[in-house]
Design an enzyme around this catalytic site. Structure first.
Site, PDB file in Angstrom:
ATOM      1  N   ARG A   1       0.816  -1.228   0.000  1.00  0.00           N
ATOM      2  CA  ARG A   1       0.000   0.000   0.000  1.00  0.00           C
ATOM      3  C   ARG A   1       0.845   1.272   0.000  1.00  0.00           C
ATOM      4  NH1 ARG A   1      -3.795  -2.387   3.997  1.00  0.00           N
ATOM      5  NH2 ARG A   1      -5.442  -3.358   2.780  1.00  0.00           N
TER       6      ARG A   1
ATOM      7  N   LYS B   1       3.626  11.572 -11.150  1.00  0.00           N
ATOM      8  CA  LYS B   1       2.818  10.704 -12.034  1.00  0.00           C
ATOM      9  C   LYS B   1       3.567   9.404 -12.273  1.00  0.00           C
ATOM     10  CE  LYS B   1       0.043  13.728 -14.918  1.00  0.00           C
ATOM     11  NZ  LYS B   1      -0.234  14.109 -16.316  1.00  0.00           N
TER      12      LYS B   1
ATOM     13  N   GLU C   1      10.846  18.199 -24.001  1.00  0.00           N
ATOM     14  CA  GLU C   1      10.047  18.522 -22.802  1.00  0.00           C
ATOM     15  C   GLU C   1      10.508  19.847 -22.195  1.00  0.00           C
ATOM     16  OE1 GLU C   1       7.368  16.897 -22.003  1.00  0.00           O
ATOM     17  OE2 GLU C   1       7.585  14.789 -22.547  1.00  0.00           O
TER      18      GLU C   1
ATOM     19  N   LYS D   1       8.095  22.932 -13.644  1.00  0.00           N
ATOM     20  CA  LYS D   1       7.180  21.806 -13.485  1.00  0.00           C
ATOM     21  C   LYS D   1       6.689  21.714 -12.038  1.00  0.00           C
ATOM     22  CE  LYS D   1       5.938  17.151 -14.341  1.00  0.00           C
ATOM     23  NZ  LYS D   1       6.141  15.877 -15.002  1.00  0.00           N
TER      24      LYS D   1
ATOM     25  N   GLU E   1      -4.098  17.304 -11.523  1.00  0.00           N
ATOM     26  CA  GLU E   1      -4.435  17.653 -12.903  1.00  0.00           C
ATOM     27  C   GLU E   1      -5.915  17.955 -13.119  1.00  0.00           C
ATOM     28  OE1 GLU E   1      -1.979  15.635 -15.924  1.00  0.00           O
ATOM     29  OE2 GLU E   1      -3.794  15.637 -17.135  1.00  0.00           O
TER      30      GLU E   1
ATOM     31  N   ARG F   1      -2.232  21.913 -14.241  1.00  0.00           N
ATOM     32  CA  ARG F   1      -1.282  20.866 -14.625  1.00  0.00           C
ATOM     33  C   ARG F   1      -1.513  20.373 -16.049  1.00  0.00           C
ATOM     34  NH1 ARG F   1       1.193  15.934 -10.990  1.00  0.00           N
ATOM     35  NH2 ARG F   1       2.620  15.234 -12.597  1.00  0.00           N
TER      36      ARG F   1
ATOM     37  N   ASN G   1       0.428  18.979 -20.602  1.00  0.00           N
ATOM     38  CA  ASN G   1       0.025  18.031 -21.648  1.00  0.00           C
ATOM     39  C   ASN G   1       0.142  18.623 -23.040  1.00  0.00           C
ATOM     40  OD1 ASN G   1      -0.686  15.855 -19.978  1.00  0.00           O
ATOM     41  ND2 ASN G   1      -2.592  16.873 -19.454  1.00  0.00           N
TER      42      ASN G   1
ATOM     43  N   HIS H   1       1.013  16.582 -26.015  1.00  0.00           N
ATOM     44  CA  HIS H   1       0.925  15.175 -25.618  1.00  0.00           C
ATOM     45  C   HIS H   1      -0.309  14.454 -26.156  1.00  0.00           C
ATOM     46  CE1 HIS H   1       4.282  16.192 -23.124  1.00  0.00           C
ATOM     47  NE2 HIS H   1       4.356  14.971 -22.614  1.00  0.00           N
TER      48      HIS H   1
ATOM     49  N   HIS I   1       1.112  11.370 -27.780  1.00  0.00           N
ATOM     50  CA  HIS I   1       0.823   9.998 -27.323  1.00  0.00           C
ATOM     51  C   HIS I   1       0.194   9.175 -28.448  1.00  0.00           C
ATOM     52  CE1 HIS I   1       0.775  10.814 -22.692  1.00  0.00           C
ATOM     53  NE2 HIS I   1       1.983  10.639 -23.167  1.00  0.00           N
TER      54      HIS I   1
ATOM     55  N   HIS J   1       9.584   9.288 -27.006  1.00  0.00           N
ATOM     56  CA  HIS J   1       8.501  10.059 -26.394  1.00  0.00           C
ATOM     57  C   HIS J   1       8.659  11.556 -26.701  1.00  0.00           C
ATOM     58  CE1 HIS J   1       5.473  11.252 -23.474  1.00  0.00           C
ATOM     59  NE2 HIS J   1       6.339  12.117 -22.969  1.00  0.00           N
TER      60      HIS J   1
HETATM   61  N1  LIG Z   1       5.658  10.714 -15.175  1.00  0.00           N
HETATM   62  C1  LIG Z   1       5.734  11.752 -15.943  1.00  0.00           C
HETATM   63  O1  LIG Z   1       5.347  12.856 -15.568  1.00  0.00           O
HETATM   64  C2  LIG Z   1       6.342  11.592 -17.306  1.00  0.00           C
HETATM   65  C3  LIG Z   1       6.676  12.730 -18.049  1.00  0.00           C
HETATM   66  C4  LIG Z   1       7.297  12.536 -19.283  1.00  0.00           C
HETATM   67  C5  LIG Z   1       7.556  11.254 -19.759  1.00  0.00           C
HETATM   68  N2  LIG Z   1       7.202  10.184 -18.999  1.00  0.00           N
HETATM   69  C6  LIG Z   1       7.492   8.824 -19.469  1.00  0.00           C
HETATM   70  O2  LIG Z   1       8.891   8.664 -19.608  1.00  0.00           O
HETATM   71  C7  LIG Z   1       9.156   7.618 -20.543  1.00  0.00           C
HETATM   72  C8  LIG Z   1      10.242   8.046 -21.488  1.00  0.00           C
HETATM   73  O3  LIG Z   1      11.407   8.303 -20.741  1.00  0.00           O
HETATM   74  P1  LIG Z   1      12.858   8.157 -21.379  1.00  0.00           P
HETATM   75  O4  LIG Z   1      12.871   8.874 -22.663  1.00  0.00           O
HETATM   76  O5  LIG Z   1      13.824   8.495 -20.337  1.00  0.00           O
HETATM   77  O6  LIG Z   1      12.898   6.619 -21.767  1.00  0.00           O
HETATM   78  P2  LIG Z   1      13.686   5.354 -21.160  1.00  0.00           P
HETATM   79  O7  LIG Z   1      13.519   5.253 -19.718  1.00  0.00           O
HETATM   80  O8  LIG Z   1      13.251   4.198 -21.976  1.00  0.00           O
HETATM   81  O9  LIG Z   1      15.207   5.705 -21.444  1.00  0.00           O
HETATM   82  C9  LIG Z   1      15.646   5.830 -22.774  1.00  0.00           C
HETATM   83  C10 LIG Z   1      16.900   5.002 -23.025  1.00  0.00           C
HETATM   84  O10 LIG Z   1      18.006   5.666 -22.435  1.00  0.00           O
HETATM   85  C11 LIG Z   1      18.762   4.738 -21.660  1.00  0.00           C
HETATM   86  N3  LIG Z   1      19.434   5.520 -20.630  1.00  0.00           N
HETATM   87  C12 LIG Z   1      18.856   6.162 -19.594  1.00  0.00           C
HETATM   88  N4  LIG Z   1      19.777   6.853 -18.920  1.00  0.00           N
HETATM   89  C13 LIG Z   1      20.968   6.641 -19.542  1.00  0.00           C
HETATM   90  C14 LIG Z   1      22.285   7.119 -19.342  1.00  0.00           C
HETATM   91  N5  LIG Z   1      22.588   8.016 -18.400  1.00  0.00           N
HETATM   92  N6  LIG Z   1      23.249   6.694 -20.187  1.00  0.00           N
HETATM   93  C15 LIG Z   1      22.965   5.843 -21.204  1.00  0.00           C
HETATM   94  N7  LIG Z   1      21.733   5.383 -21.452  1.00  0.00           N
HETATM   95  C16 LIG Z   1      20.751   5.784 -20.625  1.00  0.00           C
HETATM   96  C17 LIG Z   1      17.769   3.726 -21.213  1.00  0.00           C
HETATM   97  O11 LIG Z   1      18.389   2.525 -20.896  1.00  0.00           O
HETATM   98  C18 LIG Z   1      16.858   3.616 -22.428  1.00  0.00           C
HETATM   99  O12 LIG Z   1      17.392   2.715 -23.340  1.00  0.00           O
HETATM  100  C19 LIG Z   1       7.840   7.341 -21.239  1.00  0.00           C
HETATM  101  O13 LIG Z   1       7.342   6.128 -20.744  1.00  0.00           O
HETATM  102  C20 LIG Z   1       6.950   8.493 -20.826  1.00  0.00           C
HETATM  103  O14 LIG Z   1       5.598   8.142 -20.796  1.00  0.00           O
HETATM  104  C21 LIG Z   1       6.614  10.337 -17.800  1.00  0.00           C
END
Ligand SMILES: NC(=O)c1ccc[n+]([C@@H]2O[C@H](COP(=O)([O-])OP(=O)(O)OC[C@H]3O[C@@H](n4cnc5c(N)ncnc54)[C@H](O)[C@@H]3O)[C@@H](O)[C@H]2O)c1
Length: 372
Positions: A121, A143, A185, A227, A237, A241, A245, A248, A252, A264
């Site tokens: 939990r 999130k 972003e 942010k 949201e 907030r 988006n 997005h 998305h 992304h």
């Molecule tokens: N929660 C939120 O508010 C929010 C906001 C924006 C995006 N997101 C989410 O984030 C995700 C995308 O994140 P992302 O682009 O980081 O993707 P990811 O986590 O898949 O990372 C991208 C790639 O980079 C590699 N990587 C990460 N750090 C590294 C480093 N320092 N050196 C070498 N390689 C490294 C990872 O292994 C992966 O292959 C999506 O799922 C999206 O929906 C969430």
């Protein structure tokens, strides 16, 4: 009989620490962790595990710290991976004294954040974002989610971490494509909330692309500040907030239509182009500003037109799963200027006619990639 229940929400305070070299501060990290739990689980994807998490586990060796590794990539952000992780912890009888550490990009911080929110939990989460996108966006604001067949982030929660540790030095190993995702972003933060920051990003593109340490630290700080300020006003949201988006709704849908073959941030960049084209069509945004947005995205190497092979129809179909939809209709954040969006009586998004959405998508799809 009725019972009126009022539960005062707890005030959540946590710190985002941005410091080059932070991940070498063994004493500082150990002190913080031991204040949060007595058993520790570090979760990373394979790439981040090999590059950083194994070293961190060794560094924190006196702690009872288990390292769990999952495959890299958006394909891991599923209920199945979460279940596998839960089983690993349950089988080892990890209880409420567990502190979970998410180390990685946004895929990992989203997935592991959701795990921490529901395990026993809810247990404390320390987030160590290692991609630029995760530093400036995914790890801030609470999130958490997993993807399902029907769409991105459809199952998840809003639950804040206990600490966010951000060491920009790890960006040195991040592939250029992943850096670009983060820049998208960052530009979004300027576009929806802070004109001066957008101008800073326009002017500092070279230094940022070259990972100049002081400029990068400053940019990360400003994105986190923007942010965080928005989230503090509207955690769940219901209004402001939604600004975050921007880009997005379409972004998305593009990700889903491309079956996540596009990053992304790249999808969000395209989404920002399409959604600002809508704002131009509706008379809220000047063409000059739209062109300026396109130039800024181009400076950071972000796509200017839809990649080949993504059908317009599948993007439109994917939009039906957007969480901001009401009665199946999509709503959009519409810019009025750089740094400003239409407030729409505090809802910060509005319905746009299907025909306008289609026209804007068509327009971006038919653009020539080269912009003078
Ligand atoms: N929660 C939120 O508010 C929010 C906001 C924006 C995006 N997101 C989410 O984030 C995700 C995308 O994140 P992302 O682009 O980081 O993707 P990811 O986590 O898949 O990372 C991208 C790639 O980079 C590699 N990587 C990460 N750090 C590294 C480093 N320092 N050196 C070498 N390689 C490294 C990872 O292994 C992966 O292959 C999506 O799922 C999206 O929906 C969430």
């Amino acid at each position: 009989m009725n019972l009126n229940c009022t539960i005062t929400p707890p005030i959540i305070r946590y710190q985002i620490t941005i410091r080059p070299g932070l991940l070498s501060d063994k004493v500082g990290m150990t002190d913080q962790l031991t204040s949060l739990g007595s058993r520790f689980v570090l979760i990373a994807d394979q790439t981040v595990s090999d590059k950083y998490a194994k070293a961190l586990q060794e560094q924190l060796a006196p702690l009872d710290l288990l390292l769990l590794t999952i495959p890299a990539g958006e394909q891991s952000k599923t209920r199945q991976t979460k279940e596998w992780l839960e089983d690993q912890l349950l089988e080892r009888r990890y209880g409420r004294d567990t502190c979970i550490i998410a180390m990685g990009g946004g895929m990992t911080t989203d997935l592991v954040g959701f795990l921490a929110a529901t395990y026993c939990r809810g247990v404390p989460l320390v987030s160590i974002p290692t991609s630029l996108l995760a530093m400036v966006d995914a790890s801030i604001g609470g999130k958490t989610a997993v993807n399902v067949r029907q769409g991105k982030n459809q199952i998840g929660s809003i639950s804040q971490p206990s600490a966010v540790w951000l060491d920009p030095l790890v960006l040195k190993s991040l592939p250029a494509k992943e850096l670009r995702n983060g820049f998208a972003e960052m530009l979004k933060h300027g576009l929806v909330a802070d004109r001066d920051y957008f101008v800073f990003l326009e002017q500092q593109a070279r230094s940022l692309l070259a990972l100049q340490e002081d400029v990068m630290e400053q940019a990360i700080y400003h994105s986190c500040r923007i942010k965080n300020a928005i989230v503090q006003q509207d955690e769940c949201e219901n209004g402001k907030r939604r600004l975050l988006n921007f880009g997005h709704t379409i972004g998305h849908a593009i990700e889903l239509a491309a079956q996540y073959a596009i990053g992304h941030g790249e999808a969000v960049a395209l989404g920002m182009l399409v959604e600002s084209a809508m704002a131009v069509k509706l008379g809220y945004l000047s063409m000059e500003n739209h062109t300026r947005i396109r130039s800024a995205l181009k400076q950071y190497g972000l796509p200017e037109t839809l990649p080949r092979g993504i059908e317009m129809e599948s993007i439109l179909a994917a939009m039906q799963w957007d969480k901001k939809n009401r009665k199946g209709r999509s709503r959009f954040v519409l810019l009025t200027a750089i740094g400003q969006a239409l407030p729409c009586d505090g809802s910060y998004c509005m319905y746009v006619d299907h025909a306008i959405v289609q026209e804007a998508l068509q327009e971006i799809a038919s653009l020539e990639p080269a912009l003078q």
